[in-house]
Design a protein around this motif. Structure first.
Motif, short mmCIF file in Angstrom:
data_model
loop_
_atom_site.label_atom_id
_atom_site.label_comp_id
_atom_site.label_asym_id
_atom_site.label_seq_id
_atom_site.Cartn_x
_atom_site.Cartn_y
_atom_site.Cartn_z
N LEU A 73 1.52 11.64 -2.62
CA LEU A 73 0.12 12.06 -2.61
C LEU A 73 -0.04 13.55 -2.32
O LEU A 73 -1.15 14.02 -2.08
N GLY A 74 1.06 14.27 -2.30
CA GLY A 74 1.01 15.70 -1.99
C GLY A 74 1.61 16.51 -3.11
O GLY A 74 2.43 16.02 -3.88
N GLY A 75 1.18 17.78 -3.19
CA GLY A 75 1.70 18.65 -4.25
C GLY A 75 2.28 19.95 -3.69
O GLY A 75 2.33 20.95 -4.41
N LEU A 76 2.68 19.95 -2.42
CA LEU A 76 3.37 21.12 -1.87
C LEU A 76 4.88 20.89 -2.00
O LEU A 76 5.32 19.84 -2.47
N GLY A 106 1.92 10.55 5.29
CA GLY A 106 3.34 10.60 4.96
C GLY A 106 3.62 9.51 3.95
O GLY A 106 3.61 8.33 4.31
N TYR A 107 3.81 9.91 2.69
CA TYR A 107 3.91 8.92 1.60
C TYR A 107 5.08 9.27 0.68
O TYR A 107 4.96 9.25 -0.53
N ALA A 108 6.20 9.64 1.28
CA ALA A 108 7.37 10.04 0.49
C ALA A 108 7.81 8.88 -0.40
O ALA A 108 7.59 7.70 -0.07
N ASN A 109 8.45 9.23 -1.51
CA ASN A 109 8.99 8.20 -2.40
C ASN A 109 9.88 7.23 -1.61
O ASN A 109 9.84 6.03 -1.82
N CYS A 110 10.71 7.79 -0.72
CA CYS A 110 11.55 6.96 0.16
C CYS A 110 10.93 6.99 1.55
O CYS A 110 10.80 8.07 2.13
N VAL A 111 10.58 5.84 2.07
CA VAL A 111 9.95 5.80 3.40
C VAL A 111 10.87 6.39 4.46
O VAL A 111 10.42 6.95 5.47
N GLU A 112 12.18 6.33 4.20
CA GLU A 112 13.16 6.90 5.14
C GLU A 112 12.90 8.40 5.35
O GLU A 112 13.13 8.92 6.44
N ASP A 113 12.46 9.09 4.30
CA ASP A 113 12.19 10.53 4.44
C ASP A 113 10.96 10.75 5.34
O ASP A 113 10.96 11.62 6.21
N THR A 114 9.91 9.97 5.10
CA THR A 114 8.72 10.07 5.96
C THR A 114 9.10 9.84 7.41
O THR A 114 8.69 10.58 8.31
N VAL A 115 9.91 8.82 7.63
CA VAL A 115 10.32 8.47 9.01
C VAL A 115 11.17 9.60 9.60
O VAL A 115 10.98 9.99 10.77
N ALA A 116 12.07 10.17 8.81
CA ALA A 116 12.92 11.27 9.31
C ALA A 116 12.06 12.48 9.69
O ALA A 116 12.29 13.12 10.72
N ILE A 117 11.06 12.79 8.87
CA ILE A 117 10.18 13.94 9.15
C ILE A 117 9.43 13.70 10.47
O ILE A 117 9.34 14.59 11.31
N HIS A 118 8.92 12.50 10.66
CA HIS A 118 8.19 12.19 11.90
C HIS A 118 9.13 12.22 13.12
O HIS A 118 8.74 12.67 14.20
N HIS A 166 0.86 -1.19 0.00
CA HIS A 166 0.00 0.00 0.00
C HIS A 166 0.89 1.23 0.00
O HIS A 166 1.99 1.21 0.56
N VAL A 167 0.38 2.33 -0.59
CA VAL A 167 1.14 3.59 -0.56
C VAL A 167 1.28 4.08 0.88
O VAL A 167 2.25 4.77 1.24
N PHE A 168 0.32 3.70 1.73
CA PHE A 168 0.38 4.00 3.16
C PHE A 168 1.25 2.93 3.82
O PHE A 168 0.81 1.79 4.00
N ARG A 169 2.48 3.29 4.13
CA ARG A 169 3.42 2.32 4.72
C ARG A 169 3.14 2.20 6.21
O ARG A 169 3.60 3.00 7.03
N ALA A 170 2.38 1.16 6.53
CA ALA A 170 1.93 0.99 7.92
C ALA A 170 3.05 0.53 8.83
O ALA A 170 2.89 0.45 10.04
N ASP A 171 4.21 0.22 8.24
CA ASP A 171 5.37 -0.12 9.08
C ASP A 171 6.12 1.13 9.53
O ASP A 171 7.11 1.06 10.23
N LYS A 172 5.62 2.32 9.12
CA LYS A 172 6.37 3.54 9.46
C LYS A 172 6.45 3.76 10.97
O LYS A 172 7.45 4.28 11.46
#
Ligand SMILES: [Zn+2]
Length: 337
Positions: A270-273, A305-317, A19-25
């Protein structure tokens, strides 16, 4: 050791397959916080699940019954955009219990982060956009019912508008007039965005989001900031600052629920900002400072949080935790000055 708690359970994982929603984040956030020694094991606290009675403070008996019995229609499941299973319901009940606990601990410690939650697209009678239960709306209603708080404010910085939250708390009258603090001159560099004010009852809702994105029908929040495509750090932070100061001038909350979505990031699928990781950390700092100097407790949920690289989503959180630690270690509260 952090000056606040992190609410987390390994059962936050949502079994929704590829899923685009990485529930392991959620697990990855915890691991990175420990690995970078931002947090240690003793900073984490495991929540109990919410009860059905808690969830019924926001959601209808019919909908809750459907969740518990597995009787959603195919259309309702499609609208949720995640597959139904009893295990998924259990996970959402746990995220909701986590938000209730985070709200309780925020009142005690000044701030608390639920390493989960933020399911702002859930409505009283249906779920949508990966959201089954509006966990932080439930948390607000639970604390109000107990008499722990009267008034709350939601500050939703996910890239998608908080439609479920706006609907639940009923900023029903849409008034497109600019706020008294808003002046076209002062905001002259911020072209393309609009700000509108609705009404508010006991919960004041603020949403900063990309105008041209899901949800396509956006029920009025108390303040909606409709941002143009490609909005960057400087403009975003100026609008957030404006929304917070306007909101806090009009309304005196006893709790802020900060929805710290990672999806305003420039590389989100999923974002355009166009926010950077650093800009998102400054966003977090701005919210925490605004609350801290006024001694308003803040509970945080993570939302999208659906960054191309899950590492970025995790870093932001993870940066949200770092920003909270920096602000709450260094900025004195109004009460202590
Ligand atoms: Zn989102």
């Amino acid at each position: 050791m952090l000056p606040f708690k992190l609410v987390y359970s390994e059962k936050y994982f949502l079994p929704i397959g590829e899923h685009v929603f990485r529930a392991d984040k959620y697990r990855l956030i915890r691991e990175l916080l420990l690995q970078q020694t931002v947090a240690d094991e003793s900073d984490f606290i495991v929540p109990p699940p919410a009860s059905e009675a808690d969830v019924l403070l926001v959601h209808s008996p019919l909908y809750v019954n459907k969740l518990m019995e597995g009787s959603l229609t195919a259309r309702e499941e499609l609208e949720m955009e995640i597959p139904y299973s009893p295990q998924v319901v259990e996970a959402f009940m746990l995220h909701t219990g986590g938000s209730i606990l985070a709200a309780e601990l925020a009142l005690k410690d000044g701030v608390c982060i639920n390493v989960g939650g933020g399911f702002h697209h859930a409505f009283p009678e249906h779920g949508e956009g990966f959201c089954m239960i509006n966990d932080f709306a439930v948390a607000i209603r639970v604390l109000q019912k107990r008499g722990a708080i009267g008034r709350a404010m939601t500050v939703d910085c996910d890239v998608h508008q908080g439609n479920g939250t706006a609907f639940i708390f009923g900023a029903a009258t849409h008034k497109p007039n600019p706020l008294p603090s808003w002046s076209p001159g002062a905001m002259g560099t911020l072209q393309g965005a609009t700000m509108s004010e609705g009404s508010s009852k006991d919960v004041f809702t603020i949403s900063l989001h990309q105008a041209n994105n899901y949800p396509f029908i956006k029920p009025a929040s108390s303040i909606d900031i409709n941002l143009p495509d490609g909005c960057g750090d400087v403009e975003y932070l100026a609008w957030l600052d404006n929304a917070l100061s306007s909101g806090l001038r009009q309304f005196d909350p006893e709790l802020i629920c900060y929805v710290a979505g990672a999806d305003p990031f420039r590389e989100d699928q999923l974002g355009g900002l166009n926010l950077t990781i650093e800009g998102l950390k400054r966003r977090d700092e701005l919210v925490f400072r605004a609350a801290r100097v006024r001694s308003i407790p803040v509970m945080v949920t993570y939302a999208g949080g659906y960054a191309n690289c899950v590492e970025d989503t995790v870093a932001i959180h993870c940066n949200t935790v770092i920003a909270a630690a920096e602000v709450y270690r260094t900025v004195p509260s109004e009460a202590s000055r």
